[in-house]
Design a protein around this motif. Structure first.
Motif, mmCIF file in Angstrom:
data_model
loop_
_atom_site.group_PDB
_atom_site.id
_atom_site.type_symbol
_atom_site.label_atom_id
_atom_site.label_comp_id
_atom_site.label_asym_id
_atom_site.label_seq_id
_atom_site.Cartn_x
_atom_site.Cartn_y
_atom_site.Cartn_z
ATOM 1 N N THR B 34 43.254 35.114 44.061
ATOM 2 C CA THR B 34 42.716 36.407 43.616
ATOM 3 C C THR B 34 43.618 37.565 44.015
ATOM 4 O OG1 THR B 34 41.389 36.491 45.622
ATOM 5 C CG2 THR B 34 40.331 35.628 43.632
ATOM 6 N N ASP B 54 39.985 32.408 46.171
ATOM 7 C CA ASP B 54 38.560 32.177 45.875
ATOM 8 C C ASP B 54 38.354 30.655 45.902
ATOM 9 O OD1 ASP B 54 36.086 31.768 44.789
ATOM 10 O OD2 ASP B 54 36.561 32.646 42.840
ATOM 11 N N THR D 40 44.702 41.128 39.752
ATOM 12 C CA THR D 40 43.590 40.542 39.017
ATOM 13 C C THR D 40 42.451 41.548 38.973
ATOM 14 O OG1 THR D 40 44.226 38.380 39.889
ATOM 15 C CG2 THR D 40 42.070 38.548 38.831
ATOM 16 N N HIS D 42 38.954 41.739 38.618
ATOM 17 C CA HIS D 42 37.843 40.784 38.648
ATOM 18 C C HIS D 42 36.691 41.235 37.761
ATOM 19 C CE1 HIS D 42 39.829 38.480 41.736
ATOM 20 N NE2 HIS D 42 40.077 39.611 42.375
#
Lengths: 286, 286, 286, 286
Positions: B34, B54, D40, D42
Motif C-alpha cells: 500500500t 496490507d 495508491t 485507497h
C-alpha cells in the motif's frame, strides 16, 4: 520607491526625550515624518532610528535642514546620515564564474525594485562578461591568480574610487579580500555566503552540508569584515533538503537561497534600512 | 494511523532486481503493497526501502510471512525489520526543568497522532512531576548531581530494560549521556538540540545566536551518539528573528522550533520512517 | 514581558507634527519611549501608533499622565487607549469538542508568554471539561442545540460581563455567533478559522482543500464581525501538503496551523499590538 | 539531470501484485530501478507510479523494452508513458508585458536545471521581444486585441504544432484561452496564477488581497483547463505581508512567489514528475 523627501539614519546613546527632540526638529521645519522605525537596545543603552521625511512642505531647503540637524546630532552624541531622494546608490558587483546572483541583482535593478545603479561588473574570470555586455554594464576583467592578487585588489580599489562606488557586492566572488581592503571600505561591502552561518564556515559548504546530513540548507548575506565569514549578518534564507539530494541538488537549491538572501540584503542596505552595530546589523525591514 | 498490516524497513547493498525480488515475495503471498518508499544511494551503492503491506488477503499468518522473508533477506545481504500493526512503541521521556517538549509529546500522543506509549517520565529534577501525574504517567525522580550521575544512568538503564522501552526521548534533558549508555541504546535515543546544528554546538546556543546576530534560529532533532550533538539529523526547524529580539525572545521562539522538530522526529521514528546510515538519517516523510 | 510602564495605542487622521506632539508630551513628563511603532496610511490619510513607555522616572502619577493626554488626544481627533503594566487581560475561551487550540493557549499562558488570564472556559459540549479542571480553570457547560441557542448566547454574555472578560477566544467553537453578540463585543472576539481565508469559507474547509488538490493548507486568526469569516485578519499560517495526504492528514497538519496562528493572534491582541481599521488589522509584531 | 536511461509514468486501477509485476518486467530485462515513486489512492482504488530506469545493462534495445511493456500495460488497464533520456522538452512561452517569469524560465533553462528547450516566445505585446532576442530565442508577436483574438489563437496553435511544442507555458499571459485551445492541448498548458488559489480568482488578485488585509499572499502554478483558474494545482508559494505593504509591494512580493511556483511547476512537469488525475495533480517532487 517613494521618489522624494529625505531619509535619516541615526544611532546614539539612549537618553530620555530623544524621540521627542528628533521629531520636534522635523516638525519645527514642517518636515513630515512618513515612516519612523526605532530600536532601543536596553542592555547596551543605545538608540537606533530610521526616518523617512516628506519635505514637500518644508520651510527651508533640504541642505539647510540637513546642516541644521548637526547641532542636535552633536548634542545627542549621535552618528547620523541623511540621504536625499530620489537617488541611486552606485554599486560595483564582483564576480568569478557563476552568474545567478549577478543575474538576480541586474533583474531587480532593471525592474526598479531598488534604488541601485550598477556602474561596473568586475570579474577575476571572463565568464560573466557576456551577461554584463547584454545589459550594457561595463565589465572589468582583472587577473588575480597567484602573484597578481595584490595588484588586482589595488585595481579594484581604483575602480571603486574613480566611479564613486558606494557599495561593493561580492556576488559569489571567490577571492578572500585583503585586510586593508575590508578596512578601507568598511560597511560598504556585502557578501553572500553559501551556507547558513555560522554553520559550515569556509570552503565548499554544500559538500559539508551533504556530509553532515542536514535537513535544511541556507545562505547568509552579511557585511564583510577582515574576519572571514564573521561580519554582521543582514539576511538569511533556508531551503528544506532530504536524504536523496546530491551535492549538486544542494547547490541548485542553495542558488535559490543565495539569490533571495543577497537581493534582500542589498535592498535593505541601499534603502538605508541597516545600521551596523559592532558585530550585528540592525535591519528595519520593509 | 492505518490500523492493520505490516511495515518492513530494509537496507542492503544495491543490486539489480532488488525491488522486483522484494515485491515478488510480497505478491507471492498476496501481501498488498500500500506504500512503497525507496532510495538508492548511487555513490555508496546502497539500497534503502520502507514498505507498508496490507495483509488482509495474505495466504499465510503474519509471522510465517515474516519468518519466510529471512531467506530473501540473507540472499540480499540486507538488514531488515518488520513491525506488525497496530502497535504502540514504548517510550521513556527524559526531562530536567522545562516542560514544553514533554507537553507537546504527551498532547500528540493522547490525540493519537503517533503510535507511541509513554511508559515513564524520568527527571533529574522534580519540575515535571506534576504534568506527568496529571496525565497518569509514572514519574521517576533520579538524582544525578555530582557523584550521583554514574549511578543515575544505571538506574535509567534499569527502567528502560524493565519497562521494555524501545525509545528514549531527551526532551530538554540537561545531562550529557555516558558513552556506554549511548552505545547500549544506539539508534534508540532521540535528542532535541536547541540550535540549528552544526551551528552553535554545546551550551547556551540561544545566547550564542544572539551574540552572533543571526536572522534565523533553529532546533535540530537527532539520534544520539557518543559524539555530542553530532548524531544523525532527523529533522530541523527554523524561525525568523530580528535585532530587537532579546535572548529571552529567542528562547521563546526557539521553544516553538524545538516542539515542532522533536514532534516530527519522533513521529518519523515511531512510524519506522527512518533508517540510520552511518552519520545520517534516511527519512521517508509522511 | 517587560513588567512596568505604560502602553499607548492611538489612531487619528494623519497630520504634520503628530509624532513630535506625542513624543513631546511624553518627554515633558519624563516618560521614556522604549518602543515606538508607527504606520501612516498615505492613501487614507490615517496615522496609527503604539508606544511603550518607561514611567519609572516620570514626574507625575501614571493616572495623571494618562488623564492629561486627553487634551492632546482630542486636539488630534484621535482614538487612543492606555494600559498600565503589569496587567493580565481577562479572557474566556469558547470551545466545542477539540482541545488542541485550548491546550495551546493554556500552555502559553501558564508559561507566562503572554499577559493573559483565562477566567473561564465555556463549552457547548462537555469534552473540554477535563482539561479545564486539570488546570484549575472554571468550566461552564452551556447547551446550545436547537432552540437553546439564543438563550445560550445570553448566558455567555452574562458570564463575560460578570467576569469582566475583555477577550473572548473562539478556540474551534462550532457555533455561529448571533449579530447582537458580535456587535456588543466588537473588537473583543478572536476566532481561528481552519482555512487560509478567503479560500474555503464556511464548513469543512479541509475537505474542500482536499477536493481542490491544493499544495498548501492554512489557518486564519481574525476578529469576529457579523459577516461570517470576513472580519479583520490578524495572522495566517500555512503548511505544505501533498497528494498522498488524506483529509485526516490535512486535519492533523491544519491543527498545527491553527495553534500557531491563534497563539500569535492572541499574543498580538493582548499585547495591544493590533489596531482595527475598517476591515483590516494593523499589527505591530514582536 | 541524470543523462541516460528511461522514465516510466503509469496510472491504473489498483490491484494486488502490481508493483511486483512492473518491477519483474524491468528485472527480466536487467533494467535497473534507480528511482521508484508510488502512490495508491485507497479511496478511489487507483495506482500511480513513476520509475527511473538505468538501461545500461539491459538485454534489449530501449524501444524493444518499451514496446514489450504494452502487453503488461494493457493487462493492468493502465495509462503509461515512457521517455528516453537524455531529452529536452520543447516549450513555447506565452507572455504579455511583464518578463519576470520569462526571465526566470530562461535563466534556469540556460543553467541546465531542467530538460527544457524554449523553441519560441509568443507575445500579444512587443514588450518581451528584447529579452527573447538577447537570448537568441525566436519571438512571435501576435495581435490579439478585440476581433483579432480568435485568429490569434489559431496562429498560436499553428506555431505549437509546427514547432512540435509539447508544453505551453503561460508566463503572465493576460488572455483567457478559448475552450477549444484548452481541450486540444489538454495537460500541456501550465499557467501561473498570481494568487493563492482558490482565493482571489479572476482579475487583479493583489488588489483584492490588499483590500482583504491578508497576512500572506501567494501564487499558484496549475494546469489549464477550460474552467478558469480551476485546473489541477502543481505548486503553490506564499510570502508574508504586513499592513504597511501597498498594492505595489504586494505585486513585488508576488513576483517572487510567481517565479518560484512556476519554475517548480515546470520542473516537475518536464521531469515527468506529475500525473493528472481528474482535477488534481499527483506530484512526485525531487
Amino acid at each position: 520607491m517613494k521618489p522624494n523627501g529625505i531619509i535619516l539614519k541615526l544611532d546614539s546613546p539612549d537618553q530620555p526625550g530623544i524621540v521627542s527632540k528628533i521629531a520636534s526638529y522635523c516638525a519645527l521645519h514642517s518636515a513630515n515624518l512618513t515612516e519612523f522605525s526605532q530600536f532601543t537596545d536596553h542592555k547596551e543603552n543605545k538608540f537606533f532610528a530610521r526616518l523617512e521625511l516628506d519635505t514637500s512642505r518644508m520651510d527651508v531647503e533640504d541642505d539647510d535642514f540637513i546642516n541644521g540637524f548637526g547641532t542636535l546630532g552633536r548634542a545627542l552624541h549621535a552618528n547620523w546620515h541623511f540621504r536625499k531622494r530620489p537617488y541611486k546608490m552606485r554599486a560595483a558587483v564582483l564576480v568569478t564564474k557563476t552568474d545567478h546572483c549577478l543575474n538576480e541583482i541586474i533583474w531587480r535593478t532593471e525592474l526598479g525594485e531598488m534604488p541601485l545603479e550598477i556602474t561596473s561588473i568586475i570579474g577575476n574570470r571572463e565568464d560573466c562578461r557576456e551577461i554584463a555586455e547584454k545589459h550594457g554594464i561595463p565589465f572589468h576583467y582583472i587577473e588575480m591568480d597567484g602573484e597578481l592578487k595584490a595588484a588586482g585588489f589595488e585595481k579594484i580599489r581604483d575602480i571603486i574610487i574613480e566611479e564613486k562606488v558606494e557599495l561593493s557586492v561580492l556576488a559569489r566572488f571567490m577571492q578572500i579580500l585583503p585586510d586593508w581592503f575590508c578596512q578601507q571600505f568598511s560597511g560598504q561591502i556585502i557578501n553572500i555566503h553559501h551556507s547558513f552561518l555560522p554553520a559550515f564556515i569556509g570552503a565548499n559548504p554544500y559538500r559539508q552540508a551533504y556530509e553532515r546530513g542536514v535537513k535544511l540548507i541556507g545562505a547568509t548575506c552579511h557585511y564583510v569584515t577582515s574576519d572571514l565569514d564573521a561580519g554582521p549578518i543582514i539576511e538569511q534564507e533556508v531551503r528544506r533538503v532530504q536524504h536523496f539530494h546530491t551535492p549538486a541538488d544542494l547547490m541548485r537549491l542553495g542558488r535559490d537561497c543565495e539569490r533571495d538572501a543577497l537581493a534582500k540584503g542589498i535592498r535593505y542596505h541601499v534603502s538605508d534600512r541597516t545600521i551596523i552595530d559592532r558585530n550585528r546589523a540592525i535591519v528595519f525591514p520593509d
